[in-house]
Design a protein around this motif. Structure first.
Motif, short mmCIF file in Angstrom:
data_model
loop_
_atom_site.label_atom_id
_atom_site.label_comp_id
_atom_site.label_asym_id
_atom_site.label_seq_id
_atom_site.Cartn_x
_atom_site.Cartn_y
_atom_site.Cartn_z
N SER A 1 -9.01 -2.62 -4.87
CA SER A 1 -7.56 -2.53 -5.05
C SER A 1 -6.87 -1.68 -3.97
O SER A 1 -5.65 -1.71 -3.87
N ALA A 2 -7.66 -0.95 -3.17
CA ALA A 2 -7.08 -0.01 -2.20
C ALA A 2 -6.20 -0.72 -1.16
O ALA A 2 -5.09 -0.26 -0.85
N GLU A 3 -6.69 -1.85 -0.64
CA GLU A 3 -5.92 -2.56 0.38
C GLU A 3 -4.59 -3.07 -0.19
O GLU A 3 -3.54 -2.92 0.44
N ALA A 4 -4.66 -3.64 -1.39
CA ALA A 4 -3.43 -4.13 -2.02
C ALA A 4 -2.46 -2.98 -2.25
O ALA A 4 -1.26 -3.10 -1.97
N LEU A 5 -2.96 -1.85 -2.75
CA LEU A 5 -2.10 -0.69 -3.00
C LEU A 5 -1.44 -0.21 -1.72
O LEU A 5 -0.25 0.11 -1.69
N LYS A 6 -2.22 -0.16 -0.64
CA LYS A 6 -1.71 0.33 0.64
C LYS A 6 -0.56 -0.53 1.15
O LYS A 6 0.51 -0.03 1.52
N ILE A 37 5.15 -2.28 2.02
CA ILE A 37 6.20 -3.30 1.90
C ILE A 37 7.36 -2.78 1.07
O ILE A 37 8.53 -2.97 1.42
N ARG A 38 7.02 -2.10 -0.02
CA ARG A 38 8.07 -1.54 -0.88
C ARG A 38 8.93 -0.53 -0.10
O ARG A 38 10.16 -0.50 -0.24
N LYS A 39 8.26 0.30 0.71
CA LYS A 39 8.98 1.30 1.49
C LYS A 39 9.93 0.64 2.48
O LYS A 39 11.09 1.06 2.62
N GLU A 40 9.46 -0.43 3.13
CA GLU A 40 10.32 -1.14 4.08
C GLU A 40 11.48 -1.83 3.36
O GLU A 40 12.61 -1.87 3.86
#
Length: 354
Positions: A164-169, A174-177
């Motif tokens: 799940s780490a890659e998805a979380l990262k 994306i959310r930040k952008e």
């Protein structure tokens, strides 16, 4: 006592003590060690929580990382701590060096209130520049607490976290952008949207005007979406107050279509699960099936092949998975839709069962 309550108590401790914490060492003792203890590790056992662990780096001898967490005699987490007044994002170079010589797959940089979790998604054994997960004791979110559970002593699983780490990262990035675009739309976004309906050239003056229009449009759209969801949730709750849907029921072969309400939240959850399943099968084999009691996801539109169900028609929301067999549904509470990404293994296992 559950993890959320313990973290909330730590938050109260931080608020009450931080003005009296004047050193980095005091920050570690007052805030960081209790956090490690909350995760279930024995801070009084120097073979499990190792303080001042030596991490020799090349010709530099005697370099020490603040704490190394060990499980089954293997290092799993390294902690580098700073004073609570310092920015936890500004000191990752030191942790980066320690990570390189450590066998642990996860590094944590903290100021006692913000905990940044790092791993090596980009290059093996080289810590990424940005954390894949952050939890802020002074701004606790249910979704973050759920992720933190996977780092507790009882639930720690290297494979599950890495899955799940890659998805979380990237979801975080994306959310930040996206949030940046809402606050101040970029020229690229404005051009992308406006050029779809505005046939005249976008001059500098028009760009200024359309930037403001775009910001207002995004804000209105988000606010109305939130309002619609709240209204939908209120309507659903009013209809099911007298019904307890926390137990799994049989698939409804003949649903009363007029009484079925498919919510945006159910559709969003379906799209997340669909994206996870598409890693294994074509999207054409993934079918939704809404009923009065739950929203189901089926393989090949066959009600004898349930993949999962969303029980969103109550105040508490549940995901039901069938990785243990189609007659052995297992329900777990969801605090946010983002948590669905943590069930990739169970969803893939369900496909293999069929």
């Amino acid at each position: 006592m559950d993890l959320k309550l313990k973290l909330e108590q730590l938050h109260q401790r931080v608020v009450g003590l931080k003005d009296h914490i004047n050193t980095e060492e005091a920050t570690k003792n007052a805030f960081v060690l209790p956090f490690i203890q909350i995760l279930g590790y024995d801070i009084f056992n120097p073979t499990e929580v190792v303080p001042e662990h030596i991490c020799d780096i090349g010709t530099k001898k005697g370099e020490k990382v603040d704490y190394v967490i060990r499980k089954n005699d293997e290092p799993i987490l390294i902690f580098e701590c700073k004073h609570w007044k310092e920015n936890a994002d500004a000191h990752n170079s030191q942790l980066h060096r320690y990570y390189h010589v450590s066998k642990a797959r996860f590094g944590v940089l903290t100021n006692g209130t913000v905990y940044n979790f790092y791993t090596d998604l980009e290059k093996p054994n080289i810590m990424d520049e940005k954390p894949f997960f952050t939890i802020d004791i002074e701004d606790l979110k249910d979704s973050s607490i759920k992720i933190l559970e996977s780092f507790t002593k009882n639930q720690y699983s290297l494979e599950t976290i890495l899955d799940s780490a890659e998805a979380l990262k990237y979801i975080k990035a994306i959310r930040k952008e996206f949030e940046k675009e809402i606050e101040s739309p970029s020229d690229e976004l404005v051009k992308l949207l406006v050029n779809r309906f505005f046939e005249k050239p976008l001059t500098a003056n028009r760009m200024v005007v359309f930037k403001e229009y775009t910001k207002k449009a995004l804000t209105i759209s988000i606010n109305e979406s939130i309002s619609d969801r709240l209204k939908s949730a209120l309507n659903i709750n009013e209809k099911i107050e007298k019904r307890d849907d926390t137990t799994a029921g049989p698939i409804n072969e003949n649903p009363d279509v007029d009484k079925i309400i498919t919510t945006e939240e159910e559709l969003e959850a379906f799209q997340i699960v669909k994206a996870i399943l598409r890693e294994k099968i074509p999207s054409t084999r993934i079918a939704p099936r809404d009923t009065q009691s739950y929203f189901g996801v089926l393989l090949d539109d066959n009600n004898r092949k349930p993949i999962c169900r969303f029980h969103f028609n109550t105040a508490k929301k549940y995901l039901e998975t069938f990785h243990n067999g189609k007659d052995a549904g297992e329900k777990t509470q969801l605090h946010s839709l983002d948590e669905l990404y943590g069930y990739r293994q169970q969803l893939h296992q369900t496909l293999e069962n069929y």
